[in-house]
Design an enzyme around this catalytic site. Structure first.
Site, PDB file in Angstrom:
ATOM      1  N   GLY A  14       0.964  -1.339  -0.167  1.00 50.34           N
ATOM      2  CA  GLY A  14       0.011   0.048  -0.075  1.00 50.34           C
ATOM      3  C   GLY A  14       0.865   1.182  -0.108  1.00 50.34           C
ATOM      4  O   GLY A  14       0.390   2.392   0.632  1.00 50.34           O
ATOM      5  N   ALA A  15       2.055   0.944  -0.838  1.00 50.88           N
ATOM      6  CA  ALA A  15       2.910   2.176  -0.676  1.00 50.88           C
ATOM      7  C   ALA A  15       2.772   3.511  -1.406  1.00 50.88           C
ATOM      8  O   ALA A  15       3.506   4.370  -1.583  1.00 50.88           O
ATOM      9  CB  ALA A  15       4.376   1.779  -1.111  1.00 50.88           C
ATOM     10  N   ARG A  39      -1.380  -1.309  -5.726  1.00 55.61           N
ATOM     11  CA  ARG A  39      -2.381  -1.496  -7.100  1.00 55.61           C
ATOM     12  C   ARG A  39      -1.924  -0.528  -8.216  1.00 55.61           C
ATOM     13  O   ARG A  39      -1.832  -0.624  -9.411  1.00 55.61           O
ATOM     14  CB  ARG A  39      -3.664  -1.606  -6.639  1.00 55.61           C
ATOM     15  CG  ARG A  39      -4.109  -2.721  -5.920  1.00 55.61           C
ATOM     16  CD  ARG A  39      -5.716  -2.880  -5.527  1.00 55.61           C
ATOM     17  NE  ARG A  39      -5.652  -1.592  -4.591  1.00 55.61           N
ATOM     18  CZ  ARG A  39      -6.865  -0.949  -4.129  1.00 55.61           C
ATOM     19  NH1 ARG A  39      -8.135  -1.815  -4.389  1.00 55.61           N
ATOM     20  NH2 ARG A  39      -6.951  -0.217  -3.412  1.00 55.61           N
ATOM     21  N   ASP A  65      -1.526  -6.234  -5.758  1.00 55.27           N
ATOM     22  CA  ASP A  65      -3.014  -6.265  -4.981  1.00 55.27           C
ATOM     23  C   ASP A  65      -3.201  -7.557  -3.973  1.00 55.27           C
ATOM     24  O   ASP A  65      -3.129  -8.770  -4.258  1.00 55.27           O
ATOM     25  CB  ASP A  65      -4.060  -6.657  -5.862  1.00 55.27           C
ATOM     26  CG  ASP A  65      -5.613  -6.556  -5.324  1.00 55.27           C
ATOM     27  OD1 ASP A  65      -5.516  -6.575  -3.946  1.00 55.27           O
ATOM     28  OD2 ASP A  65      -6.511  -6.056  -5.745  1.00 55.27           O
ATOM     29  N   TYR A 158     -14.913  -2.797   9.970  1.00 53.28           N
ATOM     30  CA  TYR A 158     -13.566  -2.242   9.957  1.00 53.28           C
ATOM     31  C   TYR A 158     -12.990  -2.644  11.044  1.00 53.28           C
ATOM     32  O   TYR A 158     -11.784  -3.030  11.207  1.00 53.28           O
ATOM     33  CB  TYR A 158     -13.788  -0.852   9.503  1.00 53.28           C
ATOM     34  CG  TYR A 158     -12.411  -0.300   9.621  1.00 53.28           C
ATOM     35  CD1 TYR A 158     -11.537  -0.588   8.679  1.00 53.28           C
ATOM     36  CD2 TYR A 158     -11.709   0.558  10.707  1.00 53.28           C
ATOM     37  CE1 TYR A 158     -10.005  -0.025   8.620  1.00 53.28           C
ATOM     38  CE2 TYR A 158     -10.647   1.134  10.685  1.00 53.28           C
ATOM     39  CZ  TYR A 158      -9.769   0.704   9.945  1.00 53.28           C
ATOM     40  OH  TYR A 158      -8.553   1.361   9.714  1.00 53.28           O
ATOM     41  N   VAL A 191      -6.034   9.576  11.398  1.00 49.64           N
ATOM     42  CA  VAL A 191      -4.788  10.097  10.422  1.00 49.64           C
ATOM     43  C   VAL A 191      -5.536  10.905   9.365  1.00 49.64           C
ATOM     44  O   VAL A 191      -6.168  10.061   8.686  1.00 49.64           O
ATOM     45  CB  VAL A 191      -3.852   9.086   9.927  1.00 49.64           C
ATOM     46  CG1 VAL A 191      -2.778   9.635   9.449  1.00 49.64           C
ATOM     47  CG2 VAL A 191      -3.453   8.228  11.246  1.00 49.64           C
ATOM     48  N   PHE A 195      -8.052   8.035   3.586  1.00 47.09           N
ATOM     49  CA  PHE A 195      -8.869   7.126   4.374  1.00 47.09           C
ATOM     50  C   PHE A 195     -10.221   7.203   4.238  1.00 47.09           C
ATOM     51  O   PHE A 195     -11.136   6.332   4.029  1.00 47.09           O
ATOM     52  CB  PHE A 195      -8.347   6.660   5.824  1.00 47.09           C
ATOM     53  CG  PHE A 195      -8.951   6.050   6.675  1.00 47.09           C
ATOM     54  CD1 PHE A 195      -8.684   4.645   6.767  1.00 47.09           C
ATOM     55  CD2 PHE A 195     -10.149   6.388   7.396  1.00 47.09           C
ATOM     56  CE1 PHE A 195      -9.197   3.651   7.737  1.00 47.09           C
ATOM     57  CE2 PHE A 195     -10.726   5.446   8.265  1.00 47.09           C
ATOM     58  CZ  PHE A 195     -10.280   4.126   8.474  1.00 47.09           C
TER      59      PHE A 195
END
Ligand code: 8X3
Length: 257
Positions: A14-15, A39, A65, A158, A191, A195
């Site tokens: 997820g960079a 992705r 992914d 979540y 954060v 998101f």
């Protein structure tokens, strides 16, 4: 003074954005070698360039992914030899979808969260950790959440996915006892990243309201904690770091101006 991260191979999932991108740049500043996965290749390319400018000792990017088990395994199996010896794995890829009562929630949203936050985390861990055990060195850093420590209304799935990450983090540490491989969970509260935009399927007005009247954590704040955990002396295992803005006490309690 902590341990040097210079030349260490750090694999970040997820960079391409948010905490993952900030973590890439923070390790770059420590002269680490970065294995970046996401992705979205275009965004990942931008992070890779910035990382080189920030001092990374090398960057290798892979489109991945984490929901695809076989793709995860082949990505690790097919790493060029000079990138195969991963020292630090940052299991960052994750997301939230929807903020609704459990009994009216969208099953597709649940699947996406569970497939990414729980199953993806497991697939990447399963592919990378055996090598760490064989090499006799390594560190797995998982992105948990305050949501995994305390549930909030409309967020059950979540929160459940992050509670699962919590259990996987602790279980992995137990299973690695007797090896030098370290396992850490970094549990941030709110954060400011994409998101909320992702959670609300692109509704930016709704996303902006989440951060209204308070100062959220930044992705850099979280990256700083990740690098700190990774740079402790080899015998020190940071089990978990829970961190929030001063305007947040836990999953349920906020102070808004
Ligand atoms: C992110 C924390 O409270 O926004 O994992 O869900 S919260």
């Amino acid at each position: 003074m902590g341990m040097s991260l210079k030349g260490k191979i750090v694999f970040i999932t997820g960079a391409s954005a948010g905490i993952g991108a900030a973590t890439a740049l923070a390790f770059a500043a420590e002269r680490a070698r970065l294995l970046l996965a996401a992705r979205r290749v275009t965004k990942l390319g931008e992070v890779a360039s910035l990382a080189m400018e920030s001092g990374a000792a090398g960057v290798h990017s892979i489109q991945l992914d984490v929901r695809h088990r076989h793709a995860v395994q082949s990505a690790i199996d097919e790493l060029p030899e000079e990138w195969a010896q991963i020292d630090v794995l940052v299991n960052n890829a994750g997301l939230s979808r929807g903020l609704e009562k459990l009994y009216t929630g969208k099953v597709e949203d649940w699947e996406e969260m569970i497939d990414t936050n729980v199953k993806g985390l497991l697939y990447v861990t399963r592919a990378v950790v055996p090598g760490m055990v064989v090499r006799g060195r390594g560190h797995v850093i998982n992105l948990g959440s305050t949501a995994g420590e305390m549930t909030y209304p409309n967020g059950a799935v979540y929160c459940a996915s992050k509670a699962a990450a919590h259990a996987i983090n602790d279980g992995l540490r137990e299973d690695l006892l007797g090896t030098p491989v370290r396992v850490t969970s970094i549990n941030p509260g709110m954060v400011e990243t994409d998101f909320s935009l992702v959670r609300f399927h692109g509704d930016s007005t709704r996303a902006a309201k989440v951060y209204q009247g308070l100062t959220p954590l930044t992705p850099e704040d979280v990256a700083d904690a990740i690098v700190w955990a990774a740079s402790r002396p080899a015998h020190v295992n940071i089990a978990r770091v829970t961190m929030t803005t001063v305007h947040q006490a836990n999953s349920l309690l906020f102070h808004r101006e």
